[in-house]
Write a protein that holds these residues in place. Structure first.
Motif, PDB file in Angstrom:
ATOM      1  N   ASP A  10       0.851  -1.183   0.000  1.00  0.00           N
ATOM      2  CA  ASP A  10       0.000   0.000   0.000  1.00  0.00           C
ATOM      3  C   ASP A  10       0.888   1.235   0.000  1.00  0.00           C
ATOM      4  N   ILE A  11       0.445   2.258  -0.702  1.00  0.00           N
ATOM      5  CA  ILE A  11       1.194   3.521  -0.731  1.00  0.00           C
ATOM      6  C   ILE A  11       0.256   4.675  -0.408  1.00  0.00           C
ATOM      7  N   GLU A  12       0.826   5.733   0.141  1.00  0.00           N
ATOM      8  CA  GLU A  12       0.132   7.014   0.263  1.00  0.00           C
ATOM      9  C   GLU A  12       0.829   7.974  -0.694  1.00  0.00           C
ATOM     10  N   THR A  13       0.070   8.911  -1.253  1.00  0.00           N
ATOM     11  CA  THR A  13       0.620   9.772  -2.297  1.00  0.00           C
ATOM     12  C   THR A  13       0.205  11.219  -2.097  1.00  0.00           C
ATOM     13  N   THR A  14       0.684  12.063  -3.018  1.00  0.00           N
ATOM     14  CA  THR A  14       0.385  13.503  -2.951  1.00  0.00           C
ATOM     15  C   THR A  14      -0.952  13.849  -3.602  1.00  0.00           C
ATOM     16  N   GLY A  15      -1.642  12.898  -4.203  1.00  0.00           N
ATOM     17  CA  GLY A  15      -2.901  13.194  -4.879  1.00  0.00           C
ATOM     18  C   GLY A  15      -3.727  11.952  -5.107  1.00  0.00           C
ATOM     19  N   SER A  16      -4.812  12.108  -5.878  1.00  0.00           N
ATOM     20  CA  SER A  16      -5.729  10.978  -6.086  1.00  0.00           C
ATOM     21  C   SER A  16      -5.639  10.394  -7.481  1.00  0.00           C
ATOM     22  N   GLY A  17      -4.863  10.996  -8.353  1.00  0.00           N
ATOM     23  CA  GLY A  17      -4.740  10.487  -9.722  1.00  0.00           C
ATOM     24  C   GLY A  17      -3.526   9.605  -9.875  1.00  0.00           C
ATOM     25  N   LYS A  19      -0.974  10.287 -12.945  1.00  0.00           N
ATOM     26  CA  LYS A  19       0.102  11.094 -13.514  1.00  0.00           C
ATOM     27  C   LYS A  19       0.480  12.225 -12.567  1.00  0.00           C
ATOM     28  N   GLY A  20       1.792  12.385 -12.360  1.00  0.00           N
ATOM     29  CA  GLY A  20       2.280  13.458 -11.509  1.00  0.00           C
ATOM     30  C   GLY A  20       2.117  13.194 -10.029  1.00  0.00           C
ATOM     31  N   ASN A  21       1.601  12.020  -9.688  1.00  0.00           N
ATOM     32  CA  ASN A  21       1.374  11.666  -8.290  1.00  0.00           C
ATOM     33  C   ASN A  21       2.659  11.084  -7.710  1.00  0.00           C
ATOM     34  N   LYS A  22       3.061  11.550  -6.552  1.00  0.00           N
ATOM     35  CA  LYS A  22       4.313  11.101  -5.944  1.00  0.00           C
ATOM     36  C   LYS A  22       4.027  10.386  -4.627  1.00  0.00           C
ATOM     37  N   ILE A  23       4.852   9.392  -4.320  1.00  0.00           N
ATOM     38  CA  ILE A  23       4.678   8.585  -3.108  1.00  0.00           C
ATOM     39  C   ILE A  23       5.178   9.346  -1.882  1.00  0.00           C
ATOM     40  N   THR A  24       4.379   9.283  -0.810  1.00  0.00           N
ATOM     41  CA  THR A  24       4.788   9.884   0.469  1.00  0.00           C
ATOM     42  C   THR A  24       5.051   8.818   1.535  1.00  0.00           C
ATOM     43  N   GLU A  25       4.513   7.606   1.321  1.00  0.00           N
ATOM     44  CA  GLU A  25       4.726   6.514   2.272  1.00  0.00           C
ATOM     45  C   GLU A  25       4.475   5.196   1.558  1.00  0.00           C
ATOM     46  N   ILE A  26       5.233   4.176   1.911  1.00  0.00           N
ATOM     47  CA  ILE A  26       5.063   2.857   1.309  1.00  0.00           C
ATOM     48  C   ILE A  26       5.230   1.777   2.372  1.00  0.00           C
ATOM     49  N   CYS A  27       4.439   0.722   2.240  1.00  0.00           N
ATOM     50  CA  CYS A  27       4.588  -0.432   3.115  1.00  0.00           C
ATOM     51  C   CYS A  27       4.387  -1.691   2.276  1.00  0.00           C
ATOM     52  N   VAL A  28       5.287  -2.676   2.450  1.00  0.00           N
ATOM     53  CA  VAL A  28       5.195  -3.960   1.748  1.00  0.00           C
ATOM     54  C   VAL A  28       5.310  -5.069   2.777  1.00  0.00           C
ATOM     55  N   MET A  29       4.352  -6.016   2.754  1.00  0.00           N
ATOM     56  CA  MET A  29       4.415  -7.190   3.619  1.00  0.00           C
ATOM     57  C   MET A  29       4.347  -8.422   2.713  1.00  0.00           C
ATOM     58  N   VAL A  30       5.350  -9.284   2.819  1.00  0.00           N
ATOM     59  CA  VAL A  30       5.426 -10.468   1.963  1.00  0.00           C
ATOM     60  C   VAL A  30       4.765 -11.655   2.660  1.00  0.00           C
ATOM     61  N   VAL A  31       3.806 -12.275   1.962  1.00  0.00           N
ATOM     62  CA  VAL A  31       3.079 -13.432   2.498  1.00  0.00           C
ATOM     63  C   VAL A  31       3.418 -14.665   1.671  1.00  0.00           C
ATOM     64  N   GLN A  32       3.731 -15.759   2.380  1.00  0.00           N
ATOM     65  CA  GLN A  32       3.984 -17.051   1.726  1.00  0.00           C
ATOM     66  C   GLN A  32       3.333 -18.143   2.560  1.00  0.00           C
ATOM     67  N   ASN A  33       2.586 -19.008   1.884  1.00  0.00           N
ATOM     68  CA  ASN A  33       1.842 -20.060   2.585  1.00  0.00           C
ATOM     69  C   ASN A  33       0.945 -19.478   3.685  1.00  0.00           C
ATOM     70  N   GLN A  48       7.948  17.590  -3.340  1.00  0.00           N
ATOM     71  CA  GLN A  48       6.919  18.569  -3.676  1.00  0.00           C
ATOM     72  C   GLN A  48       5.988  18.705  -2.476  1.00  0.00           C
ATOM     73  N   SER A  49       5.212  19.767  -2.476  1.00  0.00           N
ATOM     74  CA  SER A  49       4.315  20.029  -1.346  1.00  0.00           C
ATOM     75  C   SER A  49       3.161  19.045  -1.306  1.00  0.00           C
ATOM     76  N   ILE A  50       2.752  18.653  -0.111  1.00  0.00           N
ATOM     77  CA  ILE A  50       1.596  17.766   0.059  1.00  0.00           C
ATOM     78  C   ILE A  50       0.345  18.649   0.207  1.00  0.00           C
ATOM     79  N   PRO A  51      -0.639  18.486  -0.661  1.00  0.00           N
ATOM     80  CA  PRO A  51      -1.852  19.316  -0.566  1.00  0.00           C
ATOM     81  C   PRO A  51      -2.532  19.170   0.785  1.00  0.00           C
ATOM     82  N   LEU A  52      -3.210  20.225   1.192  1.00  0.00           N
ATOM     83  CA  LEU A  52      -3.863  20.246   2.500  1.00  0.00           C
ATOM     84  C   LEU A  52      -4.916  19.144   2.639  1.00  0.00           C
TER      85      LEU A  52
END
Length: 479
Positions: A10-17, A19-33, A48-52
């Motif tokens: 899952d990622i959080e970003t600077t917008g809802s679209g 194109k031009g959207n940049k990641i502000t946070e990322i989390c990866v959890m690997v599941v096996q079996n 870049q600035s994070i919109p209000l």
């Protein structure tokens, strides 16, 4: 299949679209079996600035990411933890395409097999009111803490994925979703693959609709299924938002492109769909007029803003007007100088129409020239007649018609080839009346002025046709 690793992300970003959207946070959890075997998370400086409104949704602000690494600094970690994994996310195309864009920005390629937990849940837990992550978790009692943060949403998605695994122990549904090789892999999260497969490969108009059946977008296509597939694969912010809001797609077959254009214009004016760009109102048309000059010659003129006592035709682009006047000049042996094709010249010297009629050089008198102009005007007057424009139908057994009442659009209809007529006016039994507009005016003007092979049936209410089939009626009256 049970040994396959799934990188639930899952990622959080600077917008809802996208194109031009940049990641502000990322989390990866690997599941096996069914078990979590690895985890990675990080805030990301988007440069870049994070919109209000994003800050109020996620709680992530510029200060929090000020000292965080940029994506280029963590790209190796993301690449490593997702290597040899199936990329999994809730509404996977959003997360996957933004991560791909971040890699592309630093000159790297990111390519993984992907699986969407929205689609997975729809297959394994059908009938839920909503398939947003929060609503699914509420519906099936999965804890969902720290919403709209990458860690909390990833953990909830892992729990949801584990619940799906318990319902699909042999990985049958997962395998089926992973092996899709059609446009279905790009389908909007709320749209059924079976509905996509039912779409026709025919000409008509189509409607993207929201959960209440209200049109969000209306378009026309020669091949509806192919065009809709291209919408699914387009990666613009506007198109992404449309896909998220789409729950169903409807269509209306027309059999031909002219009627599809007319219906698209009519339906956009009727519903004003949210995702259609506002139809640009056609500008003031070019008007073809005529007058007698000092030599007594009836001369054609093209005006855009002047009011003239005599109006023969309208054109919505100058190019269309010029092409039509060139045709008129050649067909009736007129002078370009007197057909609004040349000005400021003593004698005609047109690059295309040579030689001219000779009227400009007094080689024929005004009376003889005006006879030719009269024949051209007779031809122009036919454009204002009531008539049917005949086009292909929705099947080989029918034809469609567009009804022009005194040159103005008045409706359309479909007639079976075996239908018999006693009189030409009987087409009105099949007529679907419609209102004329500046948009339909422009569509028909372009069609009439540029269509080389035009099937046009004049309507003369005084003429009895006798009992005829549609085929002979259309064939017998075509001029």
């Amino acid at each position: 299949m049970k040994d396959v690793k799934f990188a639930i992300t899952d990622i959080e970003t600077t917008g809802s679209g996208i194109k031009g959207n940049k990641i502000t946070e990322i989390c990866v959890m690997v599941v096996q079996n069914g078990e979590v075997i690895d985890k990675y998370s990080s805030l990301v400086n988007p440069s870049q600035s994070i919109p209000l409104y994003i800050e109020s949704l996620t709680g992530i602000n510029d200060e929090m990411v000020g000292d965080a690494p940029q994506f280029s600094e963590i790209a190796g970690d993301v690449e490593k933890i997702t290597e040899d994994c199936v990329f999994v996310a809730h509404n996977v195309n959003f997360d996957y395409n933004i991560i791909r864009s971040e890699f592309a920005a630093i000159g790297k390629e990111f390519k993984r097999k992907r699986l969407c937990t929205v689609r997975l849940t729809k297959n394994l837990i059908p009938g839920l009111f909503s398939y947003s992550l929060g609503n699914i978790c509420t519906s099936i009692n999965i804890p969902h803490y720290d919403r709209h943060r990458a860690g909390g949403d990833t953990e909830a998605t892992v729990n949801l994925f584990q619940r799906c695994l318990s319902l699909d122990p042999e990985y049958e549904v997962i395998t089926k979703l992973l092996n899709q090789r059609t446009a279905a892999s790009y389908l909007p999260p709320n749209f059924k693959r079976s509905d996509f497969e039912k779409l026709p490969q025919s000409t008509g108009v189509y409607f993207f609709k929201d959960k209440d059946g209200i049109p969000l977008y209306i378009g026309k296509a020669k091949n509806i299924k192919s065009r809709i597939k291209s919408h699914f694969q387009e990666r613009s912010n506007r198109k992404y938002k449309l896909m998220q809001a789409t729950y169903s797609i409807d269509y209306e077959l027309t059999g031909n492109e002219l009627l599809a254009l007319l219906r698209e214009s009519e339906l956009i004016l009727k519903y004003y769909p949210k995702f259609n760009k506002a139809q640009k109102k056609p500008g003031r048309p070019y008007t073809l007029t005529s007058y007698h000059n000092q030599k007594g010659i009836e001369q054609f003129a093209l005006h855009k803003n002047k009011i003239a006592p005599v109006t023969w035709m309208k054109f919505y682009t100058r190019d269309e007007a010029i092409k039509f006047l060139e045709f008129l000049c050649e067909e009736f042996k007129l002078c370009p100088k007197y057909c609004a094709l040349q000005s400021g010249v003593k004698y005609c010297d047109h690059y295309k129409i040579t030689p001219c009629s000779g009227a400009c050089k007094n080689e024929i008198d005004a009376e003889e020239y005006n006879i030719r102009v009269s024949k051209a005007i007779e031809y122009l007057e036919k454009f204002e007649d009531s008539c049917l424009l005949v086009e292909k139908g929705r099947t080989a057994k029918e034809k469609s018609f567009i009804y022009l009442n005194q040159g103005r659009y008045a409706g359309y209809g479909f007639i079976d080839n075996s239908q018999e007529f006693n009189h030409s006016e009987e087409f009105k039994n099949f007529l679907i009346p419609q209102k004329n507009s500046s948009y339909t005016d422009r569509i028909l003007s372009r069609y009439l002025n540029t269509k080389k092979e035009l099937i046009k049936i004049p309507l003369d209410t005084s003429r009895e046709a006798g009992t005829k089939s549609t085929e002979s009626f259309f064939g017998g009256l075509i001029q």
